[in-house]
Design an enzyme around this catalytic site. Structure first.
Site, PDB file in Angstrom:
ATOM      1  N   LYS A   1      52.113  96.721  44.167  1.00 51.83           N
ATOM      2  CA  LYS A   1      53.148  95.686  44.262  1.00 51.83           C
ATOM      3  C   LYS A   1      53.800  95.690  45.645  1.00 51.83           C
ATOM      4  O   LYS A   1      54.078  94.631  46.222  1.00 51.83           O
ATOM      5  CB  LYS A   1      54.192  95.911  43.170  1.00 51.83           C
ATOM      6  CG  LYS A   1      53.639  95.801  41.763  1.00 51.83           C
ATOM      7  CD  LYS A   1      54.638  96.273  40.723  1.00 51.83           C
ATOM      8  CE  LYS A   1      54.045  96.249  39.332  1.00 51.83           C
ATOM      9  NZ  LYS A   1      54.967  96.808  38.313  1.00 51.83           N
TER      10      LYS A   1
ATOM     11  N   GLY B   1      45.896  89.245  25.704  1.00 53.40           N
ATOM     12  CA  GLY B   1      46.675  90.406  25.319  1.00 53.40           C
ATOM     13  C   GLY B   1      48.126  90.015  25.136  1.00 53.40           C
ATOM     14  O   GLY B   1      48.446  88.869  24.792  1.00 53.40           O
TER      15      GLY B   1
END
Length: 441
Positions: A207, A13
């Site tokens: 995260k 991608g």
């Protein structure tokens, strides 16, 4: 000179394509910096025929990323597919089992399986690197895992999602509503067609879970994070924050307390004078409080093909040079169990917006309920109510008007109980808005 470092890249991608392009364009410089050539020998993606604008003629193509991960033709498996299960999980596990180094940008995978994967990497004497998984192009993982090794960290916090930061920045600068800013973010490619993962705070939570493990030497515990997104933020909140000397940011915060570790993701009012308040648009920032170094703040692009690929390539370069650090800062077996902190007073206090009916006794009811729950108020501000066009110059008694309360430090439990009691008294029209105020420098 050492043998070539052979890469197998799964996922072509935006990031994967940028990575291959950078490796091709900077082949000579990378060879000098790493002491060996870095070459892409194999790739895997869903569509072989797509024109990606890169030369893949010399790379072997694998339809199955697991087969690529196990291939004898690679030394490093680069996972850029995404997702916490399926092909991404299966191929990373296979690569580690086959004693291949792994580089990934997959925060969801690490948040769910990070400790287990770290243990597998150690058992097979290979690296598991993931700089790009947290804050895109910002080298926060390497900073925390290596550069701050001499510090005891007390808190790590930051803006960990560019989509939310972009939306909040546009709302503040242009006075636009949330829905309009989100639509623009989707049109510009900053937000997905289904933006839930970003705007509800889950991306930032993944995260933060990784940063918490690095900061405090504990096991990853993404399920222990309090998560709240930005969908309830209005232009009224943005304007009130500005008048009070704050800006609203979606923050991820993890800190060590006397009773354990606290992890939370939520909209936060931060002082305009703080470094984190000046991070706008799609940028990310992470701040780390250490006992020796004080506060360190790193800011930069949190997403994007080139920025993320830059971090992926930094991990690859470490492997090429033979540099290796424990996946989560220490051996997986030495990680402490995660202990969730007990609820405590929030030092910065809270911002509360109420839509209060303009009728006798309404303010007294609010003040009484706050006092009954041991909540001290720093200020109460009644904002000007808009005047309807059918009665120029006249207000409408009984209609709700916005009232802003700023509390001193108190617990979230007390705030919620007080607001529930106020709501039951039928003095407010809408669901109350509550935003934490963070004490930052």
């Amino acid at each position: 000179m050492a043998n070539d470092l052979r890469l197998g890249v799964a996922g072509l991608g935006t990031v994967g394509t940028s990575l291959v392009r950078i490796i091709h364009n900077k082949a000579r410089a990378l060879e000098k910096r790493c002491g060996r050539r870095i070459i892409v020998t194999a790739v895997s993606a869903r569509n072989r025929d797509k024109d990606r604008g890169i030369d893949l003629s010399e790379a072997n193509w694998f339809d199955d990323p697991v087969a690529l991960a196990e291939s004898d033709g690679i030394d490093v498996f680069v996972e850029l597919m995404g997702g916490d299960s399926g092909a991404a999980e299966d191929s990373v596990r296979a690569a580690l089992k086959a004693s291949k180094h792994v580089v990934t940008a997959n925060k969801a995978l690490l948040a769910k399986h990070g400790v287990e994967l770290a243990r597998s990497a150690e058992a097979n004497n290979v690296s598991l690197n993931y700089e790009a998984a947290v804050a895109g192009g910002i080298p926060i993982v390497k900073t925390m895992r290596e550069s701050l090794a001499g510090n005891d960290v007390t808190r790590v916090y930051g803006i960990l999602n560019g989509t939310c930061n972009y939306i909040l920045t546009r709302m503040e600068r242009e006075g636009l509503a949330f829905a309009e800013c989100l639509a623009d973010a989707q049109r510009l490619g900053y937000a997905e067609a289904d933006p839930t993962f970003d705007i509800e705070g889950f991306d930032a939570a993944h995260k933060l879970a990784i940063l918490t493990s690095l900061a405090f030497g504990c096991e990853i515990s993404a399920d222990s994070i309090y998560v709240e997104g930005i969908t309830s933020i209005t232009t009224a909140d943005i304007e009130a924050a500005d008048e009070l000397g704050y800006r609203i940011k979606l923050l991820g915060v993890a800190q060590r307390t006397d009773t354990g570790i606290e992890q939370r993701v939520h909209p936060t009012m931060v002082p305009k004078s703080s470094a984190i308040a000046r991070i706008d648009g799609v940028l990310n920032a992470v701040a780390v409080d250490g006992d020796a170094v004080g506060e360190v703040v790193l800011a930069g692009p949190g997403a994007g093909g080139n920025a993320t690929a830059s971090s992926v390539l930094a991990d690859i370069a470490d492997i090429g040079r033979g540099d290796r650090a424990p996946t989560l800062g220490k051996s997986a077996d030495e990680l402490e169990p995660y202990v969730r902190a007990r609820m405590r007073k929030h030092e910065g206090g809270y911002y509360i917006r109420l839509s209060v009916f303009d009728r006798p006794g309404a303010f007294a009811t609010i003040a009484q309920e706050m006092a009954a729950h041991n909540i001290s108020l720093e200020s109460i501000v009644q904002r000007r109510r808009a005047i309807k066009s059918d009665a120029p110059g006249n207000s409408h008694p009984g209609e709700p008007a916005p009232v802003i309360l700023i509390t001193y430090e108190t617990t979230e439990e007390a705030i919620k109980e007080a607001l529930g009691a106020i709501d039951a008294q039928n003095v407010i029209a809408d669901k109350p808005q509550m935003i934490r105020i963070e004490k930052l420098t």
